[in-house]
Scaffold this motif. Sequence first.
Motif, PDB file in Angstrom:
ATOM      1  N   ILE A  26       0.865  -1.179   0.000  1.00  8.31           N
ATOM      2  CA  ILE A  26       0.000   0.000   0.000  1.00  8.31           C
ATOM      3  C   ILE A  26       0.900   1.227   0.000  1.00  8.31           C
ATOM      4  CG2 ILE A  26      -1.826   1.268   1.195  1.00  8.31           C
ATOM      5  CD1 ILE A  26      -2.581  -1.350   2.603  1.00  8.31           C
ATOM      6  N   TYR A  27       0.651   2.139  -0.941  1.00  4.81           N
ATOM      7  CA  TYR A  27       1.521   3.303  -1.112  1.00  4.81           C
ATOM      8  C   TYR A  27       0.688   4.582  -1.195  1.00  4.81           C
ATOM      9  CZ  TYR A  27       5.001  -0.241  -1.818  1.00  4.81           C
ATOM     10  OH  TYR A  27       5.832  -1.306  -1.608  1.00  4.81           O
ATOM     11  N   VAL A  28       1.340   5.679  -0.826  1.00  6.65           N
ATOM     12  CA  VAL A  28       0.699   6.995  -0.920  1.00  6.65           C
ATOM     13  C   VAL A  28       1.617   7.947  -1.664  1.00  6.65           C
ATOM     14  CG1 VAL A  28      -0.445   8.871   0.304  1.00  6.65           C
ATOM     15  CG2 VAL A  28      -0.360   6.599   1.354  1.00  6.65           C
ATOM     16  N   ASP A  29       1.104   8.507  -2.755  1.00  6.29           N
ATOM     17  CA  ASP A  29       1.772   9.599  -3.461  1.00  6.29           C
ATOM     18  C   ASP A  29       1.079  10.869  -2.995  1.00  6.29           C
ATOM     19  OD1 ASP A  29       2.710  11.520  -5.191  1.00  6.29           O
ATOM     20  OD2 ASP A  29       2.309  10.407  -7.030  1.00  6.29           O
ATOM     21  N   ASP A  55      -3.697  15.145  -3.493  1.00  2.00           N
ATOM     22  CA  ASP A  55      -3.303  16.476  -3.932  1.00  2.00           C
ATOM     23  C   ASP A  55      -4.307  17.494  -3.421  1.00  2.00           C
ATOM     24  OD1 ASP A  55      -2.546  18.812  -5.716  1.00  2.00           O
ATOM     25  OD2 ASP A  55      -1.220  17.275  -6.521  1.00  2.00           O
ATOM     26  N   GLN A  56      -3.794  18.644  -2.975  1.00  2.00           N
ATOM     27  CA  GLN A  56      -4.687  19.685  -2.480  1.00  2.00           C
ATOM     28  C   GLN A  56      -5.300  20.513  -3.604  1.00  2.00           C
ATOM     29  OE1 GLN A  56      -2.801  22.868  -0.212  1.00  2.00           O
ATOM     30  NE2 GLN A  56      -0.821  22.415  -1.149  1.00  2.00           N
ATOM     31  N   ASP A  57      -4.750  20.404  -4.806  1.00  2.00           N
ATOM     32  CA  ASP A  57      -5.275  21.137  -5.952  1.00  2.00           C
ATOM     33  C   ASP A  57      -6.265  20.252  -6.691  1.00  2.00           C
ATOM     34  OD1 ASP A  57      -5.842  22.637  -8.159  1.00  2.00           O
ATOM     35  OD2 ASP A  57      -3.766  22.991  -8.737  1.00  2.00           O
ATOM     36  N   LEU A  58      -7.521  20.680  -6.717  1.00  2.00           N
ATOM     37  CA  LEU A  58      -8.578  19.873  -7.325  1.00  2.00           C
ATOM     38  C   LEU A  58      -8.384  19.704  -8.833  1.00  2.00           C
ATOM     39  CD1 LEU A  58     -10.966  18.332  -6.250  1.00  2.00           C
ATOM     40  CD2 LEU A  58     -12.414  20.331  -6.667  1.00  2.00           C
ATOM     41  N   ASP A  59      -7.580  20.575  -9.464  1.00  2.00           N
ATOM     42  CA  ASP A  59      -7.312  20.424 -10.894  1.00  2.00           C
ATOM     43  C   ASP A  59      -6.707  19.057 -11.208  1.00  2.00           C
ATOM     44  OD1 ASP A  59      -8.176  22.997 -11.189  1.00  2.00           O
ATOM     45  OD2 ASP A  59      -6.268  23.824 -11.895  1.00  2.00           O
ATOM     46  N   SER A  60      -5.945  18.523 -10.269  1.00  2.00           N
ATOM     47  CA  SER A  60      -5.243  17.260 -10.518  1.00  2.00           C
ATOM     48  C   SER A  60      -6.184  16.060 -10.560  1.00  2.00           C
ATOM     49  CB  SER A  60      -4.156  17.031  -9.466  1.00  2.00           C
ATOM     50  OG  SER A  60      -4.716  16.906  -8.178  1.00  2.00           O
ATOM     51  N   VAL A  73      -7.343  11.329  -3.610  1.00  2.81           N
ATOM     52  CA  VAL A  73      -7.690  11.990  -2.352  1.00  2.81           C
ATOM     53  C   VAL A  73      -7.444  13.485  -2.497  1.00  2.81           C
ATOM     54  CG1 VAL A  73      -7.260  12.139   0.121  1.00  2.81           C
ATOM     55  CG2 VAL A  73      -6.998   9.940  -1.066  1.00  2.81           C
ATOM     56  N   HIS A  74      -8.503  14.284  -2.361  1.00  2.00           N
ATOM     57  CA  HIS A  74      -8.348  15.735  -2.422  1.00  2.00           C
ATOM     58  C   HIS A  74      -8.082  16.257  -1.018  1.00  2.00           C
ATOM     59  CE1 HIS A  74     -10.236  19.959  -2.761  1.00  2.00           C
ATOM     60  NE2 HIS A  74      -8.993  19.997  -3.182  1.00  2.00           N
ATOM     61  N   GLY A  75      -6.840  16.677  -0.765  1.00  2.00           N
ATOM     62  CA  GLY A  75      -6.506  17.189   0.554  1.00  2.00           C
ATOM     63  C   GLY A  75      -5.046  17.538   0.672  1.00  2.00           C
ATOM     64  N   ASN A  76      -4.726  18.282   1.717  1.00  2.00           N
ATOM     65  CA  ASN A  76      -3.351  18.685   2.003  1.00  2.00           C
ATOM     66  C   ASN A  76      -2.649  17.568   2.749  1.00  2.00           C
ATOM     67  OD1 ASN A  76      -1.076  19.959   3.520  1.00  2.00           O
ATOM     68  ND2 ASN A  76      -1.873  21.839   2.622  1.00  2.00           N
ATOM     69  N   PHE A  77      -1.401  17.272   2.352  1.00  2.00           N
ATOM     70  CA  PHE A  77      -0.715  16.145   2.984  1.00  2.00           C
ATOM     71  C   PHE A  77      -0.349  16.385   4.446  1.00  2.00           C
ATOM     72  CE2 PHE A  77       2.980  17.957   0.384  1.00  2.00           C
ATOM     73  CZ  PHE A  77       3.620  18.580   1.452  1.00  2.00           C
ATOM     74  N   ALA A 214       3.638  22.434   6.381  1.00  2.00           N
ATOM     75  CA  ALA A 214       3.000  21.215   5.878  1.00  2.00           C
ATOM     76  C   ALA A 214       4.017  20.081   5.759  1.00  2.00           C
ATOM     77  CB  ALA A 214       2.345  21.485   4.524  1.00  2.00           C
ATOM     78  N   LEU A 215       5.235  20.414   5.303  1.00  2.00           N
ATOM     79  CA  LEU A 215       6.276  19.406   5.175  1.00  2.00           C
ATOM     80  C   LEU A 215       6.633  18.819   6.544  1.00  2.00           C
ATOM     81  CD1 LEU A 215       8.495  17.851   3.699  1.00  2.00           C
ATOM     82  CD2 LEU A 215       9.944  19.905   3.852  1.00  2.00           C
ATOM     83  N   LYS A 216       6.808  19.670   7.533  1.00  2.00           N
ATOM     84  CA  LYS A 216       7.144  19.191   8.880  1.00  2.00           C
ATOM     85  C   LYS A 216       6.043  18.285   9.425  1.00  2.00           C
ATOM     86  CE  LYS A 216       9.993  23.220  10.056  1.00  2.00           C
ATOM     87  NZ  LYS A 216      10.074  24.452  10.899  1.00  2.00           N
ATOM     88  N   SER A 217       4.793  18.657   9.159  1.00  2.00           N
ATOM     89  CA  SER A 217       3.671  17.843   9.617  1.00  2.00           C
ATOM     90  C   SER A 217       3.674  16.480   8.929  1.00  2.00           C
ATOM     91  CB  SER A 217       2.350  18.569   9.336  1.00  2.00           C
ATOM     92  OG  SER A 217       1.240  17.792   9.729  1.00  2.00           O
ATOM     93  N   LEU A 218       3.931  16.478   7.622  1.00  2.00           N
ATOM     94  CA  LEU A 218       3.996  15.217   6.869  1.00  2.00           C
ATOM     95  C   LEU A 218       5.087  14.303   7.422  1.00  2.00           C
ATOM     96  CD1 LEU A 218       3.503  13.353   4.374  1.00  2.00           C
ATOM     97  CD2 LEU A 218       5.172  14.784   3.153  1.00  2.00           C
ATOM     98  N   LEU A 219       6.265  14.855   7.644  1.00  2.00           N
ATOM     99  CA  LEU A 219       7.385  14.056   8.127  1.00  2.00           C
ATOM    100  C   LEU A 219       7.083  13.468   9.503  1.00  2.00           C
ATOM    101  CD1 LEU A 219      10.365  16.356   7.052  1.00  2.00           C
ATOM    102  CD2 LEU A 219       9.573  14.267   5.916  1.00  2.00           C
ATOM    103  N   SER A 220       6.514  14.274  10.370  1.00  2.00           N
ATOM    104  CA  SER A 220       6.203  13.801  11.720  1.00  2.00           C
ATOM    105  C   SER A 220       5.208  12.641  11.686  1.00  2.00           C
ATOM    106  CB  SER A 220       5.639  14.945  12.567  1.00  2.00           C
ATOM    107  OG  SER A 220       6.603  15.963  12.754  1.00  2.00           O
ATOM    108  N   GLN A 221       4.233  12.713  10.776  1.00  2.00           N
ATOM    109  CA  GLN A 221       3.220  11.662  10.676  1.00  2.00           C
ATOM    110  C   GLN A 221       3.748  10.402   9.995  1.00  2.00           C
ATOM    111  OE1 GLN A 221      -0.820  13.190   9.364  1.00  2.00           O
ATOM    112  NE2 GLN A 221       0.356  15.075   9.209  1.00  2.00           N
ATOM    113  N   SER A 222       4.759  10.562   9.147  1.00  2.00           N
ATOM    114  CA  SER A 222       5.234   9.432   8.349  1.00  2.00           C
ATOM    115  C   SER A 222       5.745   8.284   9.210  1.00  2.00           C
ATOM    116  CB  SER A 222       6.334   9.889   7.394  1.00  2.00           C
ATOM    117  OG  SER A 222       7.504  10.297   8.095  1.00  2.00           O
ATOM    118  N   LEU A 223       6.353   8.599  10.323  1.00  2.00           N
ATOM    119  CA  LEU A 223       6.910   7.558  11.180  1.00  2.00           C
ATOM    120  C   LEU A 223       5.814   6.660  11.746  1.00  2.00           C
ATOM    121  CD1 LEU A 223       9.536   6.462  12.328  1.00  2.00           C
ATOM    122  CD2 LEU A 223       9.259   8.017  14.265  1.00  2.00           C
ATOM    123  N   GLU A 224       4.669   7.239  12.045  1.00  2.00           N
ATOM    124  CA  GLU A 224       3.548   6.466  12.578  1.00  2.00           C
ATOM    125  C   GLU A 224       2.822   5.703  11.474  1.00  2.00           C
ATOM    126  OE1 GLU A 224      -0.650   7.191  15.014  1.00  2.00           O
ATOM    127  OE2 GLU A 224       0.898   8.736  14.991  1.00  2.00           O
TER     128      GLU A 224
END
Length: 309
Positions: A26-29, A55-60, A73-77, A214-224
């Motif tokens: 299972i992977y997340v881009d 992606d947070q941009d709905l255009d994608s 998934v439409h949302g901020n990482f 947002a990057l710091k939040s992503l990194l902190s969550q990645s470990l869990e």
Amino acid sequence: MNSPVYHIPALLSETINGLNIREDGIYVDVTFGGGGHSRAIMSKLGKHGRLLGMDQDLDSRANALDDSRFTFVHGNFSFLKNFVRYYGIEQVDGILADLGVSFHHFDDKDRGFSFRQDSDLDMRMNRNSSHDARTVLSSYSAEDLSNIFYLYGELKQSRRIANAIVNARSAGEITTTFQLVDIVKPHISRVHEKKELAQVFQALRIEVNHELDALKSLLSQSLEILKPGGRLVVITYHSLEDRIVKNFMRSGNVEGKIEKDFYGRVSNPWTVVNNKVITASESEVESNPRSRSAKLRIAEKKQEVTTSK
């Protein structure tokens, strides 16, 4: 007119190799964009594999993959953990983040990301947000603007640029990209004009979208969110981003603070896969000049790591 190419993925083969993809994994881009990296991930998955493209941009969404194994998934990482749990997933085998801005954003004149086209000063990745570049330029103090241009744009003349903006807005709101260019030009190098204009716009974009937070939040969550043995793969394009990722992978925290156990051994939940940062080859830069500043870092979660849920 928008570019027919939404985005060309940087360091594609290096990224896919770095994820060490399992067929049933299972992977997340978290930066789906044009879907280039996601398509390459999907090509490695078996029938029981799964991929979330975020992606947070709905255009994608227009680039979403027509495959039952894929979920857009439409949302901020920065809310990655919540979205993963929403889709019934506890942990994943790999997380990919390509922090670059797509061709689509630079080439769409309505978005205001480029100094080459006259448009409204927007720069929002998520157009539902009320915080745009006009808001920053009209409401931030000279000191705050100076800090943004210095830290995020790495501009030595940040104070002069900030003061020029504050002086200009006293005569009326700064609303377009060309207005901003005219204000900034007298205070940047003529020799390096394009580079420094790009740095001004980059700094504003980072602030508008709170990219470093947002990057710091992503990194902190990645470990869990990652399973033991799972891979975290991040492509950065800015020295501050790269420093944050490098420190996190070497320490296990976004502050980069090295922690040691009772015996003085470094306690790090990650194994750094590539001690030397991976950059684009000459041939890739020639075919995709925007990959020139791309830096790829890869880390694997150690098997013995446990985290609270």
